[in-house]
Design a protein around this motif. Structure first.
Motif, short mmCIF file in Angstrom:
data_model
loop_
_atom_site.label_atom_id
_atom_site.label_comp_id
_atom_site.label_asym_id
_atom_site.label_seq_id
_atom_site.Cartn_x
_atom_site.Cartn_y
_atom_site.Cartn_z
N ASP A 140 56.19 41.88 25.16
CA ASP A 140 56.10 42.01 26.61
C ASP A 140 55.84 40.62 27.19
O ASP A 140 54.70 40.15 27.21
N PRO A 141 56.87 39.92 27.65
CA PRO A 141 56.67 38.54 28.12
C PRO A 141 55.92 38.44 29.43
O PRO A 141 55.49 37.35 29.82
N TYR A 142 55.77 39.57 30.14
CA TYR A 142 55.07 39.56 31.42
C TYR A 142 53.56 39.77 31.26
O TYR A 142 52.82 39.77 32.24
N ASP A 143 53.09 39.95 30.03
CA ASP A 143 51.67 40.12 29.77
C ASP A 143 51.28 39.12 28.69
O ASP A 143 51.51 39.33 27.50
N ALA A 144 50.69 38.01 29.12
CA ALA A 144 50.37 36.93 28.19
C ALA A 144 49.27 37.29 27.21
O ALA A 144 49.04 36.57 26.23
N ASP A 145 48.58 38.40 27.44
CA ASP A 145 47.51 38.83 26.53
C ASP A 145 47.94 39.97 25.60
O ASP A 145 47.16 40.41 24.76
N SER A 146 49.16 40.44 25.75
CA SER A 146 49.61 41.57 24.95
C SER A 146 49.83 41.17 23.49
O SER A 146 50.14 40.02 23.18
N VAL A 147 49.65 42.14 22.59
CA VAL A 147 49.90 41.94 21.17
C VAL A 147 51.31 42.44 20.86
O VAL A 147 51.61 43.62 21.07
N PRO A 148 52.20 41.59 20.39
CA PRO A 148 53.56 42.05 20.07
C PRO A 148 53.53 43.10 18.95
O PRO A 148 52.63 43.09 18.10
N ARG A 149 54.54 43.95 18.95
CA ARG A 149 54.55 45.10 18.05
C ARG A 149 55.79 45.08 17.15
O ARG A 149 56.90 44.87 17.62
N LYS A 150 55.55 45.33 15.87
CA LYS A 150 56.64 45.47 14.92
C LYS A 150 56.97 46.96 14.81
O LYS A 150 56.12 47.75 14.41
#
Length: 690
Positions: free
Chosen positions: A345-355
């Motif tokens: 989610d590039p619009y949330d700089a604190d999000s954890v990317p998901r595999k």
């Protein structure tokens, strides 16, 4: 005297790649034993079950494997989407004449094949460097200095070897967009002066870890041109590396197959590796394919390690000396945590990317989604390996429209539930049933046929006899082997047309096809010793998202147009540019397909090409640009007023090193060669190719 490249092979490499590229990009995959040694020709029971799940009325394209012809689907019928002509028609514009100088969007003078150490663009076009490896993008990151690199600095700078690119809108910020980039791999010989591949230092290894991964960076456009520049400070700018936090989600998350001594939950992963191509979702996220992850792991021993290409000895980069997770003997499950599609989610700089485990584990070149009529995502994926497979995933959930928090949270679960499929293709020309391998056009005038999507798993239910659902997701290649999927010529990037719904798959090459003991040609892969590749066009019944059948044909058979084995959708070959080794693909606003190449085997540098997919100029292919010495063309992004390309591994030719560069791009002689992103636009400010 130190040997800089002690392991380089002197054998000819696949396509036009250098030995240096093969070594660092994919671990010399083409010189290893083909991982797919399965004899998977029979899958009758599984295909029969697949066909029985849908009536023939709802899946008009489905035929049995033995059938010689199919009723071809009309895409989008009754859906409100654009309707495609059947695949046995040229799709010509009724009563329409030819437009000036090419199809709309392709009206430029084609660039001639060349070997210039530059990005060469058509007459009337300009370019600029958007961002280079090492340019700072996070607050506090220093300016790049070749002799003073540190892991801390690199973690705040643009990563190495940019590949997939995405440009997303930034609402409320006039003239700005958000660029997302993959960083596929590192070439330490070109990064560090005096690099010793037998004795890398910890600092060099940690710099390489930080140079992998993803970058998010805001860019600013000039109002009167197509020029754009990266903004070194923006709240959404971000770096994700080989040590950042990622989360496993979906049906296999938490599986014993994904647990390690450090993560006994099987859901918390450090890092992402070898991110190649990707895709954009309709709900505003980006997808990133983890491709040649196998090369980072040492001392593999199991049959599944071998199927995924993990070697039995030390790794090329020797990372296992500095982190035991890269040593399969010590952490046998760590490699299972790579080879996935990552959603960011590039619009949330604190999000954890998901595999996303529901999309399967293999060498993901890319993941390209689109929505069905009722709003369910369908994601198409290729496994970039000789004789591996083409997949799709159909979600069981519908996308929610809008930007509310509830809608965004729901949409971030869309790729965790659904059915994973693999493709089985059958040609309709008897002369190709025996696999002649000549590449001669069939008597019916096209390479074409029908196919079925074979289900592999739905949630925690496996459709593959002898495999659990966890095994299907983690060892997806083995599931494809068992059900008799079609062995393809390196399925790479894939893209559905936003206008017609047809799906275009780049098959880059396969010089092993037809060799003794290896599968021979078939109608979808019609040439033995295939060094130039082809592009496959696929049509489904789009109003049935769970459709098991499709029609297909080869849109392009690449190579020198003077070669009788080439094919350009029936367009006169004397009026097209030569093309070799298609890799990344994208669509422009006019419905033209743009193709970047990797490993040109025709004596020219790699480049970017546009080709018309509809109208009387269907198959008209024109070269738009070429890249510098040793480089590969990646990305690309095609907008109304600009083209964006990632110039990957410039100067990566045999014998080159940081102290002995083979290229002076992008900053001239005496400067470090740096992978970079380039923007191209028309000098008069008008739209591209009109």
């Amino acid at each position: 005297m130190r040997r800089l490249l002690p392991l380089l092979s002197t054998k000819p490499h696949a396509g036009g790649r250098s030995a240096l590229t093969c070594r660092y990009r994919c671990g010399d995959a083409c010189f290893q034993e083909v991982p797919n040694t399965s004899d998977n020709e029979y899958a009758g029971d599984i295909i029969a079950r697949a066909l029985s799940r849908r009536s023939m009325v709802r899946t008009a394209a489905v035929v049995t494997v033995a059938s010689a012809a199919a009723t071809v689907p009309v895409l989008g019928a009754g859906t409100g989407q654009a309707v495609a002509a059947p695949l046995d028609q040229r799709g010509q514009r009724p009563g329409g004449g030819r437009g000036p100088d090419g199809a709309r969007g392709l009206r430029f003078a084609p660039v001639a094949p060349n070997k210039k150490d530059a990005v060469t663009v058509p007459s009337g076009y300009s370019q600029n460097i958007v961002i280079r490896w090492g340019d700072p993008i996070l607050r506090g990151a220093p300016t790049f200095r070749a002799e003073r690199q540190t892991a801390k600095a690199q973690a705040g700078q643009f990563g190495y070897n940019n590949d997939f690119l995405s440009l997303l809108p930034l609402p409320g910020e006039r003239g700005r967009q958000l660029m997302v980039a993959n960083h596929e791999y590192t070439d330490e010989v070109l990064m560090f002066r005096g690099y010793d591949p037998e004795k890398p230092t910890r600092e060099q290894v940690e710099i390489a870890w930080a140079a992998h991964g993803l970058s998010v960076v805001a860019v600013q456009e000039e109002r009167r041109t197509g020029r754009i520049i990266a903004l070194s400070r923006h709240p959404l700018n971000r770096r994700l590396t080989a040590t950042s936090a990622f989360e496993m989600t979906g049906p296999a998350a938490g599986s014993p197959l994904l647990r390690t001594s450090v993560d006994r939950s099987g859901v918390r992963v450090r890092g992402t590796l070898n991110n190649c191509a990707g895709g954009e979702t309709p709900w505003g996220t980006t997808l990133h394919g983890e491709e040649n992850f196998n090369q980072y792991f040492a001392h593999g021993s199991s049959a599944t390690d071998k199927r995924y290409g993990i070697g039995t000895g030390p790794s090329e980069r020797k990372w296992e000396r500095f982190d035991k997770r890269f040593d399969v003997r010590q952490e046998p499950n760590e490699s299972h945590r790579f080879g996935w599609v990552v959603e960011l989610d590039p619009y949330d700089a604190d999000s954890v990317p998901r595999k996303r485990t529901a999309l399967g584990r293999f060498k993901h070149e890319a993941a390209a989604p689109r929505l069905t009529e009722d709003g369910r995502p369908v994601v198409y994926m290729g496994d970039d390996e000789r004789f591996d497979y083409f997949y799709k995933f159909v979600s069981s959930k519908r996308m929610k429209k809008g930007t509310s928090r509830a809608a965004r949270e729901h949409n971030l679960t869309l790729l965790d539930e659904g059915t994973l499929y693999v493709a089985k293709l059958t040609g309709d020309s008897p002369e190709y049933a025996a696999g002649s391998g000549t590449g001669a056009l069939p008597a019916d005038g096209e390479f074409d046929g029908s196919g079925v999507w074979i289900p592999l798993a739905t949630g925690d239910v496996s459709h593959v006899p002898g495999m659990t659902s966890d095994e299907v997701y983690v060892f997806t290649r083995l599931a494809g082997d068992k059900v008799g999927a079609t062995k393809m010529d390196r399925p790479e990037d894939v893209e559905p047309s936003p206008r017609t719904g047809r799906v275009y798959l780049a098959l880059t090459n396969n010089t092993d096809r037809g060799k003794p003991g290896k599968p021979g040609a078939d109608e979808a892969n019609p040439r033995n010793l295939n060094k130039h590749g082809q592009i496959l066009e696929l049509a489904e019944n789009w109003d049935d998202p769970a459709s098991d059948g499709f029609a297909w044909r080869l849109f392009l058979v690449a190579g020198d147009p003077k070669d009788p084995q080439t094919y350009f959708a029936g367009f006169p070959k004397e009026r097209v540019s030569p093309i070799s080794c298609p890799d990344n693909v994208a669509f422009d606003p006019h419905g033209n397909l743009w193709i970047s190449t990797d490993g040109n085997q025709l004596g020219s540098h790699d480049g970017l090409f546009g080709v018309a997919t509809h109208g009387e100029r269907r198959g008209e292919l024109k070269q738009f640009l070429t890249v510098p010495i040793g480089a590969e063309t990646c990305g690309p992004v095609i907008q109304d007023r600009r083209v964006l390309v990632a110039v990957q591994h410039p100067g990566e030719v045999d014998g080159a090193s940081a102290q002995k560069p083979a290229s002076a791009w992008p900053d001239g002689p005496g400067r470090m060669v740096r992978p970079s992103v380039v923007a191209v636009w028309r000098k008069d400010g008008a739209d591209i190719g009109v």
